[in-house]
Design an enzyme around this catalytic site. Structure first.
Site, PDB file in Angstrom:
ATOM      1  CD  GLU A 365      -3.163  -0.910   2.073  1.00  0.00           C
ATOM      2  OE1 GLU A 365      -2.948  -0.213   3.085  1.00  0.00           O
ATOM      3  OE2 GLU A 365      -4.243  -1.486   1.874  1.00  0.00           O
ATOM      4  CD  GLU A 446      -4.594  -5.812   2.307  1.00  0.00           C
ATOM      5  OE1 GLU A 446      -5.382  -5.054   2.944  1.00  0.00           O
ATOM      6  OE2 GLU A 446      -3.365  -5.738   2.398  1.00  0.00           O
TER       7      GLU A 446
END
Length: 732
Positions: A365, A446
């Site tokens: 991320e 995710e």
């Protein structure tokens, strides 16, 4: 010839810094070891963010003369330094990859002091540190330590390549690494049976190999290359498999066949004991993912994980996405250099695992960083051109330097809409995310997680929504050929920093609780496996009238891989099939029984009194599963359920045990409060307190074996139940 001895015993442990040349005053411990065992909830995570020291006496052995004596640490958190007799011999900053300390030149007759100092501080110079991270990095020597006694010329590694795995006549290319050049003998083994052999210097090739099986998720066939240095007698073995893994804009191909990937992210932590779990616990997590949850892939979020875990993935056919340590933050140039080092350490440790099909070479991320990620991708491709690279991001239109665009897609928002037949976007189309003009390989890494955190004891309707959200994403991924698959966030709840989670230091993001006990959403995954791998039928209900806003149990969602489900209650019987209209792409849609199947007048038959019910699963015209629900659930029994009822007497083995509070039909009592007092007798000790809180009708614990044979007896007491006891046999 080399000798390899596990050196997990005989260590002394103390807090703080200590003189590496002096005997350490502390307590005896066995590795894997957690420097600070934390409470289950509401702790100060700074408790382990400080230095600690380990020490062990190593008695000189005359057999070591003329040989190299080394210690291999499979993992220590973090910034480790090793001394022998007061002389520092190595330092290793990373907490997730192995390192070797060569003791040879500093050993002497008699006892030798090996001192290891680790520092649990979140050092901003070391990945993943430098900002906030949503997981804990528990201090300690938390993986195995090995004593290696080696000849001067010895093997240090080997790369096993299968360039034509799909051919009838296969080839194995072996690239041994050693301390000095010279001849190497190679044998290809299937168990103890020799298939082929060769000898030479440099790269070795075995060709024309026939009658060999491919490694796959259904048939994880493993072979072994045994390498021998004829002059020194050094021998190593390396497991591998014949398989191809190809990522295309049309999906993922394993051995040329399309496989829709369905999995979950996994942290390597446990309640109370942090990272410090041994072989059995690591292997059990892989088994839960593959067999209990029906997953075919796991992502090792957000760091390389235990070799025992990866070995078990190889053995049971669980695919792996492995990535370097990190969480959103990118540090300075030196930090990035260390992260590039982490790429090298990860790949060279794990490049022979057939289960690993993609390397994660981007900090999870993080924002784009062209120069940094050009370096990580280049190194990964240099070390292992046979596997794709991925880089997990949550930003759209991100620069794609990797082979696969890997995306954390949290588009499914907080809207509270009616359960059935609602319009809602579960996943974005790949082109919308990538911003690229042409299709590229695409994987969702995710989803859900913090968008809808759900505790095991939450109200039934919230848990039903949790289930539906996971089903919606799975359905969307299965329905889009441009998405290789989806890896949900996450396998189980985990302890975390104060900045995340529910304020109790737990992120309740999992489809299982922190003890790996399933929430209802876990069965959304398990129900997708074929019935041949196990019948699944889990109604999403506590069977309590007052659990719903207007009472009753409808709509009733049943997660199953059966053909039909039959509900019997208060004289009403309905048999209903999977809801393929709502979930057209799932291998096994849930059964949803609602007003479409039972009318208002029939519901009135239930009257003002609450009734028992029966739910039966049917497959091929036969009943194959049944759940009975009583109208008046009462505390009836405490079930003590260890993962195994017999174990070998290894002192670094951890065993999970679950206690369940059950009613007279064998269902959990999800609202029963209080604690269970447990006692453990025999060759094991309880990790953590002897009072265990019941959460959603269950409590978990881990036992660490002492190494002695005998019988472990576990007792559990709660004032509303008869006393419970079970026994586990520990064999020599």
């Amino acid at each position: 010839m080399r000798t390899l001895t596990k050196l997990n015993h005989g260590w002394i442990f103390a807090e703080g810094h200590a003189d590496p040349a002096a005997p350490l005053k502390g307590e005896p411990v066995t590795l894997p070891h957690n420097a600070v065992d934390l409470p289950l909830t509401y702790f100060d995570e700074a408790d382990f963010q400080r230095p600690f020291t380990y020490q062990r006496a190593l008695a000189w052995d005359d057999a070591w003369a003329g040989r190299r004596v080394q210690l291999r640490f499979d993992g220590a958190m973090a910034d480790s330094r090793v001394w022998v007799n007061g002389v520092q011999v190595t330092a290793h900053p990373d907490g997730y990859t192995p390192f070797v300390a060569d003791l040879t030149d500093h050993l002497r007759p008699g006892d030798n002091l090996v001192t290891v100092r680790i520092d649990g501080s979140e050092n901003p110079a070391i990945p993943p540190f430098g900002a906030q991270i949503d997981y804990l990095t528990y201090a300690g020597i938390y993986r195995d330590v090995w004593l290696m006694v080696l000849p001067e010329r010895h093997l240090t590694n080997a790369r096993i390549l299968t360039p034509d795995a799909l051919a009838d006549a296969k080839t194995v290319v072996i690239r041994p690494e050693m301390t000095a050049p010279g001849p190497v003998r190679a044998r290809l083994l299937d168990g103890a049976r020799e298939i082929a052999s060769t000898e030479g210097e440099g790269e070795l090739t075995l060709s024309g190999l026939t009658g060999l099986s491919l490694w796959s998720t259904d048939n994880p066939q493993l072979y072994t290359v045994e390498l021998t240095l004829p002059d020194s007698g050094d021998v190593t073995t390396h497991r591998f498999g014949f398989r191809t893994a190809e990522w295309t804009p049309q999906g993922f191909l394993l051995n040329g066949q399309p496989v829709k990937l369905r999995g979950l992210n996994r942290h390597q932590s446990w309640a109370h004991q942090g990272y410090a779990a041994g072989r059995h616990a690591q292997e059990r997590d892989a088994e839960i993912l593959r067999f209990d949850l029906g997953c075919n892939i796991v992502r090792t979020s957000h760091y390389p994980q235990s070799p025992w875990f990866l070995d078990r993935c190889d053995e049971i056919g669980l695919l792996v996405f492995e990535e370097i340590p990190g969480w959103q933050h990118i540090g300075d140039a030196a930090w990035q250099d260390r992260s590039v080092d982490n790429v090298r350490a990860m790949i060279t440790r794990d490049w022979n695992h057939p289960s690993i099909v993609i390397w994660g070479v981007r900090i999870n991320e993080s924002q784009d960083n062209h120069d940094f990620y050009t370096r990580t991708n280049a190194l990964a491709r240099e070390l292992d051109p046979t596997r794709a690279t991925g880089g997990v991001r949550y930003i759209t239109d991100s620069e794609m330097l990797e082979d696969v665009y890997t995306m954390n897609d949290f588009i499914l928002d907080e809207s509270e809409l009616p359960l059935v037949n609602r319009p809602r976007t579960a996943l974005r189309a790949p082109a919308e995310v990538t911003g690229l003009k042409k299709p590229v390989p695409y994987l969702v890494t995710e989803y859900n997680g913090h968008m809808f955190p759900t505790k095991a004891g939450d109200p039934e309707l919230r848990q039903m929504e949790h289930v539906i959200r996971h089903l919606e994403v799975l359905n969307a991924a299965h329905g889009d050929p441009g998405i290789a698959g989806s890896i949900g966030w996450c396998m189980f709840d985990y302890n975390t920093h104060k900045d995340f989670g529910a304020g109790d230091r737990i992120c309740h993001h999992g489809v299982m609780d922190i003890w790996r006990e399933p929430k209802f959403a876990a069965h959304a995954y398990a129900s997708q496996k074929p019935p041949s791998e196990g019948i699944v039928m889990e109604p999403v209900t506590f069977w309590a009238r007052g659990e719903r806003n207007i009472g009753g149990v409808l709509p009733l969602v049943i997660l199953t891989n059966c053909d039909e489900v039959e509900l019997d209650c208060a004289g009403v019987t309905r048999r209903v099939g999977p809801d393929r209209e709502r979930f057209p792409h799932l291998p096994h849609p849930p059964v949803i029984i609602d007003h479409r199947h039972i009318g208002a007048a029939e519901l009135g038959l239930w009257g003002m009194s609450w009734h028992p019910g029966r739910i039966t699963g049917w497959l091929d015209g036969k009943p194959v599963a049944m759940r009975e629900y009583v109208a008046d659930p009462l505390p009836t029994s405490l079930q003590i359920a260890p993962d195994r009822d017999s174990l070998p007497a290894d002192a670094d083995t951890d065993l999970r045990v679950i206690i369940r509070a059950l009613d007279q039909a064998g269902n959990r009592l999800p609202f029963l409060p209080g604690v269970v007092r447990v006692s453990v007798e025999g060759p094991a000790r309880l990790i953590g307190p002897d009072l265990r809180p019941l959460q959603a009708g269950r409590a978990g614990m881990m036992l660490r074996l002492t190494g002695a044979p005998g019988t472990i007896r576990i007792s559990a007491w709660h004032p509303q139940f008869p006393d419970a006891e079970t026994a586990i046999r520990v064999t020599a």
